[in-house]
Motif scaffolding. Structure first.
Motif, PDB file in Angstrom:
ATOM      1  N   ILE A  43      19.102  13.263 -14.527  1.00  0.00           N
ATOM      2  CA  ILE A  43      19.282  13.823 -15.874  1.00  0.00           C
ATOM      3  C   ILE A  43      20.592  14.612 -15.862  1.00  0.00           C
ATOM      4  O   ILE A  43      20.706  15.611 -15.147  1.00  0.00           O
ATOM      5  N   ASP A  44      21.558  14.149 -16.617  1.00  0.00           N
ATOM      6  CA  ASP A  44      22.869  14.797 -16.670  1.00  0.00           C
ATOM      7  C   ASP A  44      23.440  15.050 -15.267  1.00  0.00           C
ATOM      8  O   ASP A  44      23.924  16.151 -14.960  1.00  0.00           O
ATOM      9  N   GLY A  45      23.331  14.054 -14.429  1.00  0.00           N
ATOM     10  CA  GLY A  45      23.941  14.151 -13.100  1.00  0.00           C
ATOM     11  C   GLY A  45      23.152  14.974 -12.101  1.00  0.00           C
ATOM     12  O   GLY A  45      23.645  15.262 -11.005  1.00  0.00           O
ATOM     13  N   GLN A  46      21.933  15.362 -12.465  1.00  0.00           N
ATOM     14  CA  GLN A  46      21.137  16.159 -11.524  1.00  0.00           C
ATOM     15  C   GLN A  46      19.724  15.589 -11.416  1.00  0.00           C
ATOM     16  O   GLN A  46      19.243  14.926 -12.340  1.00  0.00           O
ATOM     17  N   VAL A  47      19.075  15.876 -10.299  1.00  0.00           N
ATOM     18  CA  VAL A  47      17.668  15.481 -10.179  1.00  0.00           C
ATOM     19  C   VAL A  47      16.813  16.735 -10.011  1.00  0.00           C
ATOM     20  O   VAL A  47      17.249  17.729  -9.410  1.00  0.00           O
ATOM     21  N   TYR A  48      15.620  16.671 -10.562  1.00  0.00           N
ATOM     22  CA  TYR A  48      14.706  17.819 -10.548  1.00  0.00           C
ATOM     23  C   TYR A  48      13.505  17.570  -9.640  1.00  0.00           C
ATOM     24  O   TYR A  48      12.785  18.486  -9.288  1.00  0.00           O
ATOM     25  N   TYR A  49      13.270  16.320  -9.342  1.00  0.00           N
ATOM     26  CA  TYR A  49      12.269  15.920  -8.349  1.00  0.00           C
ATOM     27  C   TYR A  49      12.532  14.459  -8.023  1.00  0.00           C
ATOM     28  O   TYR A  49      13.241  13.763  -8.772  1.00  0.00           O
ATOM     29  N   LEU A  50      12.002  13.998  -6.902  1.00  0.00           N
ATOM     30  CA  LEU A  50      12.208  12.607  -6.489  1.00  0.00           C
ATOM     31  C   LEU A  50      10.863  11.970  -6.162  1.00  0.00           C
ATOM     32  O   LEU A  50       9.822  12.604  -6.352  1.00  0.00           O
ATOM     33  N   ASP A  51      10.921  10.752  -5.646  1.00  0.00           N
ATOM     34  CA  ASP A  51       9.685  10.075  -5.241  1.00  0.00           C
ATOM     35  C   ASP A  51       9.543  10.138  -3.729  1.00  0.00           C
ATOM     36  O   ASP A  51      10.514   9.910  -3.012  1.00  0.00           O
ATOM     37  N   THR A  52       8.323  10.425  -3.274  1.00  0.00           N
ATOM     38  CA  THR A  52       8.072  10.262  -1.841  1.00  0.00           C
ATOM     39  C   THR A  52       7.835   8.782  -1.545  1.00  0.00           C
ATOM     40  O   THR A  52       8.108   8.312  -0.448  1.00  0.00           O
ATOM     41  N   GLY A  53       7.323   8.056  -2.548  1.00  0.00           N
ATOM     42  CA  GLY A  53       7.076   6.636  -2.348  1.00  0.00           C
ATOM     43  C   GLY A  53       6.600   5.969  -3.622  1.00  0.00           C
ATOM     44  O   GLY A  53       6.325   6.622  -4.628  1.00  0.00           O
ATOM     45  N   VAL A  54       6.504   4.643  -3.534  1.00  0.00           N
ATOM     46  CA  VAL A  54       6.094   3.824  -4.679  1.00  0.00           C
ATOM     47  C   VAL A  54       4.700   3.287  -4.416  1.00  0.00           C
ATOM     48  O   VAL A  54       4.386   2.890  -3.293  1.00  0.00           O
ATOM     49  N   MET A  55       3.872   3.270  -5.443  1.00  0.00           N
ATOM     50  CA  MET A  55       2.512   2.741  -5.260  1.00  0.00           C
ATOM     51  C   MET A  55       2.179   1.759  -6.380  1.00  0.00           C
ATOM     52  O   MET A  55       2.833   1.756  -7.418  1.00  0.00           O
ATOM     53  N   THR A  56       1.144   0.982  -6.133  1.00  0.00           N
ATOM     54  CA  THR A  56       0.736   0.012  -7.150  1.00  0.00           C
ATOM     55  C   THR A  56      -0.706  -0.421  -6.889  1.00  0.00           C
ATOM     56  O   THR A  56      -1.366   0.107  -5.991  1.00  0.00           O
ATOM     57  N   GLY A  57      -1.168  -1.367  -7.681  1.00  0.00           N
ATOM     58  CA  GLY A  57      -2.542  -1.836  -7.553  1.00  0.00           C
ATOM     59  C   GLY A  57      -2.638  -3.088  -6.698  1.00  0.00           C
ATOM     60  O   GLY A  57      -1.753  -3.945  -6.726  1.00  0.00           O
ATOM     61  N   SER A  58      -3.734  -3.186  -5.930  1.00  0.00           N
ATOM     62  CA  SER A  58      -4.013  -4.370  -5.111  1.00  0.00           C
ATOM     63  C   SER A  58      -5.517  -4.633  -5.188  1.00  0.00           C
ATOM     64  O   SER A  58      -6.248  -3.876  -5.822  1.00  0.00           O
ATOM     65  N   ILE A  59      -5.961  -5.680  -4.525  1.00  0.00           N
ATOM     66  CA  ILE A  59      -7.397  -5.984  -4.499  1.00  0.00           C
ATOM     67  C   ILE A  59      -7.980  -5.525  -3.161  1.00  0.00           C
ATOM     68  O   ILE A  59      -7.498  -5.916  -2.093  1.00  0.00           O
ATOM     69  N   PHE A  60      -9.004  -4.703  -3.232  1.00  0.00           N
ATOM     70  CA  PHE A  60      -9.725  -4.251  -2.045  1.00  0.00           C
ATOM     71  C   PHE A  60     -10.995  -5.091  -1.921  1.00  0.00           C
ATOM     72  O   PHE A  60     -11.707  -5.275  -2.910  1.00  0.00           O
ATOM     73  N   TYR A  61     -11.246  -5.595  -0.724  1.00  0.00           N
ATOM     74  CA  TYR A  61     -12.442  -6.424  -0.565  1.00  0.00           C
ATOM     75  C   TYR A  61     -13.249  -5.973   0.640  1.00  0.00           C
ATOM     76  O   TYR A  61     -12.696  -5.490   1.637  1.00  0.00           O
ATOM     77  N   ASN A  62     -14.545  -6.151   0.545  1.00  0.00           N
ATOM     78  CA  ASN A  62     -15.472  -5.769   1.604  1.00  0.00           C
ATOM     79  C   ASN A  62     -15.521  -6.906   2.633  1.00  0.00           C
ATOM     80  O   ASN A  62     -16.011  -8.005   2.337  1.00  0.00           O
ATOM     81  N   LYS A  63     -15.029  -6.635   3.825  1.00  0.00           N
ATOM     82  CA  LYS A  63     -14.912  -7.701   4.829  1.00  0.00           C
ATOM     83  C   LYS A  63     -16.267  -8.220   5.306  1.00  0.00           C
ATOM     84  O   LYS A  63     -16.420  -9.402   5.611  1.00  0.00           O
ATOM     85  N   ASP A  64     -17.257  -7.330   5.366  1.00  0.00           N
ATOM     86  CA  ASP A  64     -18.580  -7.762   5.814  1.00  0.00           C
ATOM     87  C   ASP A  64     -19.207  -8.722   4.801  1.00  0.00           C
ATOM     88  O   ASP A  64     -19.820  -9.732   5.176  1.00  0.00           O
ATOM     89  N   MET A  65     -19.069  -8.396   3.524  1.00  0.00           N
ATOM     90  CA  MET A  65     -19.600  -9.281   2.478  1.00  0.00           C
ATOM     91  C   MET A  65     -18.838 -10.605   2.487  1.00  0.00           C
ATOM     92  O   MET A  65     -19.403 -11.680   2.281  1.00  0.00           O
ATOM     93  N   TRP A  66     -17.557 -10.509   2.720  1.00  0.00           N
ATOM     94  CA  TRP A  66     -16.672 -11.682   2.783  1.00  0.00           C
ATOM     95  C   TRP A  66     -17.161 -12.627   3.881  1.00  0.00           C
ATOM     96  O   TRP A  66     -17.330 -13.824   3.657  1.00  0.00           O
ATOM     97  N   GLU A  67     -17.437 -12.056   5.038  1.00  0.00           N
ATOM     98  CA  GLU A  67     -17.885 -12.858   6.177  1.00  0.00           C
ATOM     99  C   GLU A  67     -19.279 -13.442   5.909  1.00  0.00           C
ATOM    100  O   GLU A  67     -19.538 -14.615   6.212  1.00  0.00           O
ATOM    101  N   ALA A  68     -20.143 -12.608   5.323  1.00  0.00           N
ATOM    102  CA  ALA A  68     -21.514 -13.076   5.032  1.00  0.00           C
ATOM    103  C   ALA A  68     -21.511 -14.240   4.054  1.00  0.00           C
ATOM    104  O   ALA A  68     -22.417 -15.078   4.064  1.00  0.00           O
ATOM    105  N   ALA A  69     -20.486 -14.291   3.204  1.00  0.00           N
ATOM    106  CA  ALA A  69     -20.401 -15.394   2.235  1.00  0.00           C
ATOM    107  C   ALA A  69     -19.705 -16.612   2.828  1.00  0.00           C
ATOM    108  O   ALA A  69     -19.474 -17.605   2.131  1.00  0.00           O
ATOM    109  N   GLY A  70     -19.354 -16.528   4.114  1.00  0.00           N
ATOM    110  CA  GLY A  70     -18.709 -17.665   4.777  1.00  0.00           C
ATOM    111  C   GLY A  70     -17.229 -17.783   4.455  1.00  0.00           C
ATOM    112  O   GLY A  70     -16.639 -18.858   4.615  1.00  0.00           O
TER     113      GLY A  70
END
Lengths: 480, 299
Positions: A177-204
């Motif tokens: 903003i006008d050549g200055q920064v007031y805060y920055l990002d520590t990192g970028v995040m977003t959405g993904s799919i989380f899945y239950n591995k045990d259920m995954w395996e049980a379903a073959g």
């Protein structure tokens, strides 16, 4: 004697009640709005992470040599001339991750006392803007980009040359903003799919079955769904309570549809892409029957308690699960797309932020706060810990290929496509409110998709009209 | 009469200087408190309701009555007004009814352990509202919640527009009816034994005694409960904030919750102030009506 017995009984009842309250408050976190949760949960889990294998806070070392890439920090330079000084630092929820940064700084400068003050996330954003208006506001505080407008006028700019910041960090331009920064990002995040591995395996299913398109995704979801006598016992996929942040505010990018019109000041919500996204969600329950609107009020709670096999969530869930539900064996894969040969972007991205500095604080305290900021931006170890603890992809250029990132599944699945996410800017919090209303109107109240989306669009545009807000979706360039 | 007036103007005996100081300081503190924390903020809110006011970015632009005009076409606001009136009417009614029934039962001479029952009924009242609401939220869970499990139902209480507000009402009545129990109990204890005995001697049966003697004598208590409840419930928002956040959609918005959202989520203090003054008028009217009805019954 009777009275004594009665008193003891009542006292025990009250104590039990209070215990129950504490537990509920803790488990209620995921039922808040998505951004609330992602930051809260990330903060919550930081405690556990700092002790886990994913972070290195325990092994943090204090150097007596100058360190940093372009931004250098010299720990031998005294702060406040070595005289004792104390500052207030505000953050939300108990967060040893941030505290470890402060502890490391205080170890270098024992004359500085940092009073860490915790606030619940929702209260934080009511209290902080008001506190910054007065004389008693904190000198240093954790920022969140969603609340940029609420605090920006009381922020002091970072006392670090902009070219040095640009040399060390990605994603700086949205913050200039006008050549200055007031805060920055520590990192970028977003959405993904989380899945239950045990259920995954049980379903073959195996790793080879990880879907790349939504069509493949629902086929997998059907295999993961279990019904007994017509009753849903295990949902293959659920989205309850997160229609807004995890779908209507991101998946439409896959179809090349921005949230903002070309003027970057007004939104378009009632469009073909959003309708397609919403219809896909309804089809998940009504056509594919892989979940139900009434199965569990909150899909993340359902996933965390082993009732649902797959949910979409932002990266914070990775650490939240490890800290609070260690028995759930889960994996993470990138969000599917409609057409894998034609991807404009995968999803929306957002950021976790560095500190804000209160410009109304005492000048000596501001100087200390500026020094802490410089310390953080120079200290790769702290920034890496924050990235891992918050499940955000680090914006510091020198950390982008750090092997430690592979330990975090939510980050690792993004490694090849992290540039294919759209950052629309610091969206005001009412976006989530109105899109949550729209989603619930459609899912629970039977309102027509177009009508609900148009209502949300009208409300958002009405509120945007009273603000000086410009989105930055037009800064995104899709891969050729 | 002339004499008493004369007495009023007679010089009072000299009071000790310390007493005068104490009185003046006390009065000054009370006045300063009320002026600082009530009169000035209310005045600022009233003036602010005619402005486009956002204290976070310093915006304070005069807009006349447009905040009030905007309310007329704000569907969510009128839905919240409807919900608030319904919520208020139902909860006040059941709070008073359950409170009276329980108090009358405890008052019976055949009931032992009166203090135990009073304590048990009053405990939810003193429990923190947010904590209680979180517990109820878990109890309302469709699959694993206690309520559906006990009743053998499969209702998504908080996400069904036909049950969400009802769920908020049930929780609120459970939480608050103990207040009415204690007040009615105090009222019943204050009834003259002689009057009750006289009614029995005159041939009143239990129902007649309740209808023609006890209830009329408890009218001041009922009025107190109703007025205090109306004032309290027209401002209710914590239950909605925790249980439904106004949803599903906007179906459980209460006016106070909407005001909270306007002021502290959107920082639109101007329109929030306008809503507050409309709510203030509703509260005043509802309170006046309650007084009127009770006064009419008493006459």
């Amino acid at each position: 004697m009777k009275k004594k017995l009665l008193s003891v009984l009542l006292a025990c009842t009250m104590v039990l009640g209070l215990c129950a309250c504490g537990d509920q408050a803790g488990s209620a976190a995921p039922e808040d709005t998505a951004d609330t949760v992602q930051t809260q949960a990330a903060a919550d889990t930081a405690t556990a992470d700092s002790a886990s294998s994913e972070t290195t806070a325990d092994t943090a070392t204090v150097s007596d040599q100058a360190f940093g890439d372009t931004i250098k920090y010299d720990p031998t330079v005294p702060v406040n001339n070595g005289e004792p000084i104390s500052i207030d630092y505000w953050l939300w929820t108990s967060d040893e991750l941030w505290q470890s940064v402060m502890d490391k700084y205080m170890a270098i400068h024992p004359n500085v006392t940092i009073n860490t003050i915790n606030n619940p996330y929702d209260d934080y954003w009511v209290k902080l803007p008001l506190a910054l208006e007065g004389a008693d506001g904190p000198t240093l505080f954790n920022m969140h980009i969603s609340y940029h407008d609420s605090v920006i006028k009381n922020l002091a700019p970072y006392d670090i040359p902009l070219e040095d910041i640009r040399a060390d960090f990605n994603n700086v331009e949205p913050h200039v903003i006008d050549g200055q920064v007031y805060y920055l990002d520590t990192g970028v995040m977003t959405g993904s799919i989380f899945y239950n591995k045990d259920m995954w395996e049980a379903a073959g299913l195996t790793e080879a079955d990880i879907p790349e398109t939504w069509d493949e995704f629902f086929e997998v979801a059907k295999k993961l769904t279990i019904r007994e006598d017509g009753q849903l016992i295990q949902a293959g996929f659920e989205f309850n309570n997160y229609i807004n942040s995890n779908y209507l505010m991101g998946i439409q990018y896959q179809l090349g549809q921005n949230m903002f019109n070309d003027d970057m000041k007004t939104v378009t919500i009632n469009n073909d892409a959003e309708v397609k996204v919403m219809q896909m969600l309804l089809d998940a329950y009504n056509v594919y029957e892989v979940g139900e609107a009434d199965f569990c009020e909150d899909s993340i709670v359902s996933f965390a308690t082993g009732q649902t096999a797959m949910v979409s969530s932002w990266g914070w869930l990775n650490d939240y699960m490890k800290a609070n539900f260690p028995d759930i064996n889960f994996g993470v894969f990138q969000v599917p797309v409609f057409d894998k040969n034609n991807i404009y972007a995968y999803n929306r991205s957002n950021t976790e932020s560095t500190f804000g500095i209160n410009k109304n604080a005492d000048p000596a305290q501001i100087a200390v706060a500026q020094d802490i900021v410089k310390f953080l931006l120079a200290d790769n170890e702290s920034l890496l810990n924050l990235a891992l603890g918050q499940s955000v992809f680090p914006t510091k250029k020198s950390l982008a290929n750090d092997p430690a990132l592979e330990q975090n599944a939510a980050l690792y699945c993004l490694k090849d496509t992290v540039d294919q996410y759209v950052f629309p800017g610091a969206l005001p919090s009412f976006f989530e409110t109105y899109l949550a209303e729209a989603g619930e109107e459609i899912l629970y109240n039977g309102v027509d998709i177009r009508t609900a989306l148009q209502t949300a669009e009208d409300k958002i545009n009405a509120d945007l009209a009273g603000m000086d807000f410009t989105a930055c979706e037009d800064a995104y360039t899709p891969r050729k | 009469m002339a004499r008493s007036r004369l007495q009023l103007f007679q010089k009072r005996p000299l009071q000790p200087r310390s007493e005068v100081w104490l009185r003046n300081i006390t009065m000054f503190c009370m006045l300063a408190f009320y002026i600082t924390f009530f009169i000035v903020p209310i005045g600022m809110a009233f003036v602010g309701s005619f402005h486009d006011w956002n204290p976070m970015n310093g915006k304070y632009v005069k807009v006349g009555v447009s905040n009030y005009v905007a309310l007329l076409s704000n569907e969510t606001f009128w839905l919240s007004v409807k919900n608030t009136l319904l919520f208020c009417a139902v909860v006040v009614f059941f709070r008073a009814l359950l409170g009276f029934l329980c108090a009358y039962a405890i008052y019976s001479k055949t009931v032992r352990g009166k203090n135990f029952f009073l304590t048990m009924y009053y405990m939810p009242v003193i429990a923190p509202l947010v904590a209680v609401t979180f517990i109820w939220k878990f109890m309302y869970e469709p699959k694993v919640g206690l309520i559906n499990t006990l009743l053998g139902l499969s209702v998504n209480w908080l996400k069904n527009k036909n049950t969400a507000l009802l769920a908020v009402m049930i929780m609120t009545v459970w939480k608050d009816f103990g207040y009415a129990v204690v007040l009615y109990m105090a009222g019943l204890m204050g009834l003259s034994e002689e009057v009750l005995e006289a009614a029995k001697v005159d041939g009143c049966n239990g129902l007649q005694l309740l209808k023609s003697v006890v209830l009329p004598l408890l009218r001041p208590t009922t009025l107190l409960i109703i007025v205090a409840s109306i004032i309290s419930y027209l401002q209710a928002y914590v239950q909605v904030l925790v249980l439904t956040e106004g949803g599903p959609g906007t179906s459980t918005y209460l006016t106070s919750y909407l005001i909270y959202n306007e002021a502290f989520v959107k920082f639109s203090f101007g329109s929030a102030s306008a809503m507050s003054f409309v709510l203030f008028v509703f509260t005043a009217v509802a309170t006046a009506i309650s007084f009127k009805i009770q006064a009419g019954k008493a006459a």
